[in-house]
Design a protein around this motif. Structure first.
Motif, short mmCIF file in Angstrom:
data_model
loop_
_atom_site.label_atom_id
_atom_site.label_comp_id
_atom_site.label_asym_id
_atom_site.label_seq_id
_atom_site.Cartn_x
_atom_site.Cartn_y
_atom_site.Cartn_z
N UNK A 1 -32.62 22.38 -12.89
CA UNK A 1 -32.79 22.34 -11.46
C UNK A 1 -32.23 23.56 -10.94
N UNK A 2 -32.97 24.67 -10.21
CA UNK A 2 -32.57 25.93 -9.81
C UNK A 2 -31.78 25.71 -8.53
N UNK A 3 -31.94 24.64 -7.61
CA UNK A 3 -31.40 24.68 -6.36
C UNK A 3 -30.23 23.59 -6.29
N UNK A 4 -29.80 22.87 -7.37
CA UNK A 4 -28.66 22.11 -7.41
C UNK A 4 -29.04 20.64 -7.02
N UNK A 5 -27.93 19.69 -7.30
CA UNK A 5 -28.04 18.35 -7.26
C UNK A 5 -28.65 17.85 -5.89
N UNK A 6 -28.38 18.41 -4.65
CA UNK A 6 -28.73 17.93 -3.53
C UNK A 6 -30.34 18.12 -3.33
N UNK A 7 -30.99 19.23 -4.12
CA UNK A 7 -32.29 19.40 -4.01
C UNK A 7 -33.00 18.25 -4.90
N UNK A 8 -32.34 17.96 -5.92
CA UNK A 8 -32.92 16.59 -6.59
C UNK A 8 -32.82 15.53 -5.74
N UNK A 9 -31.86 15.26 -5.03
CA UNK A 9 -31.90 14.26 -4.28
C UNK A 9 -32.99 14.17 -3.07
N UNK A 10 -33.37 15.25 -2.55
CA UNK A 10 -34.04 15.16 -1.45
C UNK A 10 -35.54 15.20 -2.05
N UNK A 11 -35.82 15.56 -3.36
CA UNK A 11 -37.10 15.24 -4.02
C UNK A 11 -37.08 13.77 -4.02
N UNK A 12 -35.94 13.13 -4.61
CA UNK A 12 -36.05 11.72 -4.75
C UNK A 12 -36.50 11.03 -3.66
N UNK A 13 -35.89 11.36 -2.23
CA UNK A 13 -36.20 10.75 -1.17
C UNK A 13 -37.68 10.88 -0.70
N UNK A 14 -38.22 12.11 -1.13
CA UNK A 14 -39.63 12.20 -0.79
C UNK A 14 -40.38 10.96 -1.59
N UNK A 15 -39.97 10.95 -2.99
CA UNK A 15 -40.66 9.95 -3.79
C UNK A 15 -40.53 8.75 -3.35
N UNK A 16 -39.38 8.38 -2.88
CA UNK A 16 -39.23 7.12 -2.43
C UNK A 16 -39.81 6.64 -1.11
N UNK A 17 -40.06 7.79 -0.33
CA UNK A 17 -40.88 7.63 0.90
C UNK A 17 -42.15 7.29 0.50
N UNK A 18 -42.91 7.88 -0.59
CA UNK A 18 -44.15 7.58 -0.85
C UNK A 18 -44.07 6.20 -1.42
N UNK A 19 -43.28 5.80 -2.20
CA UNK A 19 -43.13 4.33 -2.93
C UNK A 19 -42.94 3.33 -1.72
#
Length: 279
Positions: free
Chosen positions: A120-138
């Protein structure tokens, strides 16, 4: 104050001007899409204040996409400068504004930054915001959800995978401060392929159902797997409803994939109908 910033300066290509001042060339990918956010991050590193949230939220000229684009660019800049206060501040702002209208920007950020991968180019908090987006869908797919097969893909998001074996921090020797070499396009030469077309939709393109359908059609395979296998989705829908929705989504994605393959096949044919082997 920021040893990571010094290391970054020393590792990037440089040139000298006629006045012997040094110009450090920052690859465009380091600031995601908004160079002004990188500049604001630099001001903080040199003693300025963190950006005020109201500066982002109250700008009358901004849109859902531009606000999230700025915040994610601020997060990316903070990560590359080694300034954790910027990263945390940007992450909290991103969580605050994340909604259906910001999904496309977050998914594009994920694709550009190889989020949810070991590189991941932008670090662990970037991963977390993507996970939050996926959780928003779910968390917004309920038993009465109807998948809209006529929904369009998110135009900025490619479902093609990225190569994780390439360098995560490409160099560039452009004469501009923000280097013109585009990491995403140079390392993903077929990323502009669109996965087929859909029948023009008469649906409300701003409705949650339509935006969720667009997201399900645009997610990478790995991201779609995370969404469809999430335990909350199983609890919300029940296994039969979940399998029905998953089947509809996969069939439509496959139909568009086949359309894209057929289109590429047709484009590579010469007038005699012989498939050209060379590009």
């Amino acid at each position: 104050r920021y040893p990571g910033f010094l290391k970054l300066i020393n590792s990037l290509p440089q040139t000298r001007t006629h006045s012997r001042a040094t110009i450090v060339h920052i690859p465009r990918s380091y600031c995601f899409q908004d160079a002004s956010a990188f500049a604001d991050a630099m001001r903080y590193v040199y003693g300025g204040r963190l950006i005020e949230p109201m500066y982002v939220f109250s700008n009358p000229a901004s849109t859902h996409a531009s606000r999230m684009r700025y915040v994610l660019s601020y997060l990316a800049a903070g990560h590359f400068l080694g300034a954790e206060p910027i990263v945390l501040h940007a992450y909290n702002m991103a969580l605050r504004i994340l909604g259906f209208n910001e999904l496309e920007t977050v998914l594009f950020f994920s694709a550009c930054g190889w989020c949810l991968s070991e590189n991941c180019l932008y670090g662990p908090y970037a991963d977390q915001i993507v996970f939050q987006a996926l959780y928003l869908i779910t968390s917004n797919i309920y038993p009465d959800f109807v998948f809209d097969a006529s929904a369009s893909d998110f135009t900025s998001v490619s479902r093609l995978g990225t190569s994780h074996n390439t360098q995560s921090r490409p160099e560039s020797r452009s004469s501009s401060v923000f280097a013109s070499t585009d990491m995403q396009s140079s390392q993903r030469p077929v990323s502009s392929i669109r996965f087929g077309s859909a029948t023009p939709s008469s649906s409300d393109t701003s409705s949650p159902s339509y935006l969720l359908s667009s997201a399900l059609l645009s997610l990478s395979f790995d991201q779609l797997k995370i969404v469809l296998e999430h335990e909350q989705l199983v609890a919300n829908l029940g296994i039969e409803t979940l399998l029905s929705i998953a089947g509809d989504v996969v069939r439509e994605r496959e139909r568009r994939r086949v359309d894209a393959c057929n289109s590429l096949h047709d484009q590579k044919k010469n007038p005699e109908g012989v498939l050209l082997l060379s590009e």
